[in-house]
Write a protein that holds these residues in place. Structure first.
Motif, PDB file in Angstrom:
ATOM      1  N   THR A  95      41.452  12.582   1.497  1.00  0.00           N
ATOM      2  CA  THR A  95      41.226  13.505   0.346  1.00  0.00           C
ATOM      3  C   THR A  95      40.908  12.441  -0.523  1.00  0.00           C
ATOM      4  O   THR A  95      41.088  12.153  -2.065  1.00  0.00           O
ATOM      5  CB  THR A  95      42.340  14.277  -0.315  1.00  0.00           C
ATOM      6  OG1 THR A  95      44.284  13.570   0.239  1.00  0.00           O
ATOM      7  CG2 THR A  95      42.905  15.170   0.648  1.00  0.00           C
ATOM      8  N   SER A  98      37.345  13.376  -3.139  1.00  0.00           N
ATOM      9  CA  SER A  98      38.526  14.905  -3.365  1.00  0.00           C
ATOM     10  C   SER A  98      39.281  14.506  -5.121  1.00  0.00           C
ATOM     11  O   SER A  98      38.618  14.679  -5.993  1.00  0.00           O
ATOM     12  CB  SER A  98      38.474  15.617  -2.356  1.00  0.00           C
ATOM     13  OG  SER A  98      39.926  15.075  -2.338  1.00  0.00           O
ATOM     14  N   ARG A  99      39.618  13.474  -4.380  1.00  0.00           N
ATOM     15  CA  ARG A  99      40.867  12.842  -5.406  1.00  0.00           C
ATOM     16  C   ARG A  99      39.683  11.990  -6.866  1.00  0.00           C
ATOM     17  O   ARG A  99      39.856  12.774  -7.979  1.00  0.00           O
ATOM     18  CB  ARG A  99      42.340  12.262  -5.028  1.00  0.00           C
ATOM     19  CG  ARG A  99      42.734  11.838  -6.207  1.00  0.00           C
ATOM     20  CD  ARG A  99      43.608  12.896  -6.116  1.00  0.00           C
ATOM     21  NE  ARG A  99      44.996  12.208  -7.254  1.00  0.00           N
ATOM     22  CZ  ARG A  99      45.792  13.262  -7.780  1.00  0.00           C
ATOM     23  NH1 ARG A  99      45.736  14.388  -7.032  1.00  0.00           N
ATOM     24  NH2 ARG A  99      47.339  12.357  -8.074  1.00  0.00           N
ATOM     25  N   GLU A 102      37.487  15.216  -8.271  1.00  0.00           N
ATOM     26  CA  GLU A 102      39.335  15.565  -9.427  1.00  0.00           C
ATOM     27  C   GLU A 102      39.058  14.945 -10.946  1.00  0.00           C
ATOM     28  O   GLU A 102      39.309  15.451 -11.698  1.00  0.00           O
ATOM     29  CB  GLU A 102      40.306  15.875  -9.124  1.00  0.00           C
ATOM     30  CG  GLU A 102      41.636  16.793  -9.990  1.00  0.00           C
ATOM     31  CD  GLU A 102      42.822  17.240  -8.681  1.00  0.00           C
ATOM     32  OE1 GLU A 102      43.970  16.244 -10.110  1.00  0.00           O
ATOM     33  OE2 GLU A 102      42.704  16.164  -8.007  1.00  0.00           O
ATOM     34  N   LYS A 125      35.633  17.450   2.043  1.00  0.00           N
ATOM     35  CA  LYS A 125      37.212  17.730   0.947  1.00  0.00           C
ATOM     36  C   LYS A 125      36.353  17.021  -0.744  1.00  0.00           C
ATOM     37  O   LYS A 125      37.172  18.200  -0.861  1.00  0.00           O
ATOM     38  CB  LYS A 125      38.247  16.531   1.568  1.00  0.00           C
ATOM     39  CG  LYS A 125      39.179  17.328   2.424  1.00  0.00           C
ATOM     40  CD  LYS A 125      40.156  18.354   1.953  1.00  0.00           C
ATOM     41  CE  LYS A 125      41.016  18.572   3.726  1.00  0.00           C
ATOM     42  NZ  LYS A 125      41.461  20.159   3.576  1.00  0.00           N
ATOM     43  N   ALA A 126      34.979  16.519  -1.041  1.00  0.00           N
ATOM     44  CA  ALA A 126      34.805  16.315  -2.329  1.00  0.00           C
ATOM     45  C   ALA A 126      34.145  16.967  -2.382  1.00  0.00           C
ATOM     46  O   ALA A 126      33.591  17.787  -3.610  1.00  0.00           O
ATOM     47  CB  ALA A 126      34.152  14.586  -1.768  1.00  0.00           C
ATOM     48  N   GLU A 128      34.440  20.736  -1.469  1.00  0.00           N
ATOM     49  CA  GLU A 128      35.093  21.446  -2.151  1.00  0.00           C
ATOM     50  C   GLU A 128      35.432  21.373  -3.780  1.00  0.00           C
ATOM     51  O   GLU A 128      35.243  22.162  -3.969  1.00  0.00           O
ATOM     52  CB  GLU A 128      35.989  21.286  -0.537  1.00  0.00           C
ATOM     53  CG  GLU A 128      37.216  22.210  -1.147  1.00  0.00           C
ATOM     54  CD  GLU A 128      38.703  22.309   0.062  1.00  0.00           C
ATOM     55  OE1 GLU A 128      39.390  22.591   0.011  1.00  0.00           O
ATOM     56  OE2 GLU A 128      37.706  22.875   1.642  1.00  0.00           O
ATOM     57  N   ALA A 129      36.162  19.782  -3.852  1.00  0.00           N
ATOM     58  CA  ALA A 129      36.668  19.393  -4.509  1.00  0.00           C
ATOM     59  C   ALA A 129      35.061  19.562  -6.250  1.00  0.00           C
ATOM     60  O   ALA A 129      35.685  20.055  -6.881  1.00  0.00           O
ATOM     61  CB  ALA A 129      37.048  18.554  -4.619  1.00  0.00           C
ATOM     62  N   LEU A 132      34.352  23.586  -6.846  1.00  0.00           N
ATOM     63  CA  LEU A 132      35.117  24.020  -7.559  1.00  0.00           C
ATOM     64  C   LEU A 132      34.973  23.650  -8.778  1.00  0.00           C
ATOM     65  O   LEU A 132      35.655  24.465  -9.648  1.00  0.00           O
ATOM     66  CB  LEU A 132      37.321  23.870  -7.339  1.00  0.00           C
ATOM     67  CG  LEU A 132      37.514  24.222  -5.499  1.00  0.00           C
ATOM     68  CD1 LEU A 132      38.948  23.442  -5.256  1.00  0.00           C
ATOM     69  CD2 LEU A 132      37.715  26.025  -5.863  1.00  0.00           C
ATOM     70  N   LYS A 133      34.855  22.872  -8.967  1.00  0.00           N
ATOM     71  CA  LYS A 133      34.576  22.043 -10.919  1.00  0.00           C
ATOM     72  C   LYS A 133      33.159  23.284 -11.389  1.00  0.00           C
ATOM     73  O   LYS A 133      32.627  22.561 -11.777  1.00  0.00           O
ATOM     74  CB  LYS A 133      34.100  20.686 -10.344  1.00  0.00           C
ATOM     75  CG  LYS A 133      35.572  19.776 -10.845  1.00  0.00           C
ATOM     76  CD  LYS A 133      35.850  18.694 -11.198  1.00  0.00           C
ATOM     77  CE  LYS A 133      36.572  18.178 -11.094  1.00  0.00           C
ATOM     78  NZ  LYS A 133      37.084  17.954 -12.827  1.00  0.00           N
TER      79      LYS A 133
END
Length: 191
Positions: A95, A98-99, A102, A125-126, A128-129, A132-133
């Motif tokens: 992550t 992705s963090r 975020e 994961k990035a 996916e993040a 989501l945005k």
């Protein structure tokens, strides 16, 4: 042992097959231009050689490629060693990108996700993040495209199974993006 000419011929053969990707490559630059014109920024992530490509491409956007022009907003998520090491130590490496998405990204931004296999877990994961945005995602991959080719808004799949050839194509595409975008944003500029 492969000679340099063998390597060069393999490179040239792959580059000639890359022409089949022209449509999606040209489509991708439109997404990047729209992002920047709408006040968004480009975030880039990848591992190893792809991490180096992220830094290289981000530097071309922020500083310049060939012409003096306004700085363009681009961040390589691969460069802040304090964030990378703290996150990997305190959480995990999956992550680590992705963090940052975020923390740093908004729906106006675009993620450029680079993975030669298309299956790097931290890159996915990035993605996916970013999704989501509500961000656009441009994926640079190779071989069969992996999961990245399915998850990205636009996927450029370099037609090779050889990591070195895929990376050579990725940096060519990155340089082409920089040149096209620089033309769009070139104005009389004194710095």
């Amino acid at each position: 042992m492969k000679t340099f000419i063998d390597e060069l011929e393999e490179h040239q053969e792959m580059m000639s097959r890359l022409a089949d990707c022209n449509g999606v490559i040209e489509e991708s630059v439109g997404v990047l231009i729209d992002t920047l014109k709408n006040g968004g920024k480009l975030l880039l992530c990848g591992n190893g050689g792809s991490a180096a490509d992220c830094q290289h491409i981000a530097a071309e956007f922020v500083v310049r490629y060939e012409k003096k022009r306004q700085a363009l907003a681009a961040i390589a998520l691969t460069t802040d060693t304090s964030i990378l090491t703290a996150h990997a130590n305190d959480f995990d490496f999956e992550t680590v990108f992705s963090r940052q998405v975020e923390a740093l990204a908004s729906e106006k931004d675009c993620l450029i996700a680079i993975s030669t296999s298309g299956n790097s877990k931290n890159v996915l994961k990035a993605v996916e993040a970013a999704k989501l945005k509500g961000m656009a995602v441009v994926g640079l991959t190779g071989g069969k495209g992996g999961e990245l080719s399915k998850q990205a808004t636009i996927s450029i799949i370099v037609p090779s199974e050889v990591t070195a050839r895929i990376q050579e194509a990725h940096i060519l595409i990155g340089h082409w993006w920089c040149g096209v975008i620089e033309e769009v944003f070139s104005v009389s500029y004194d710095a």
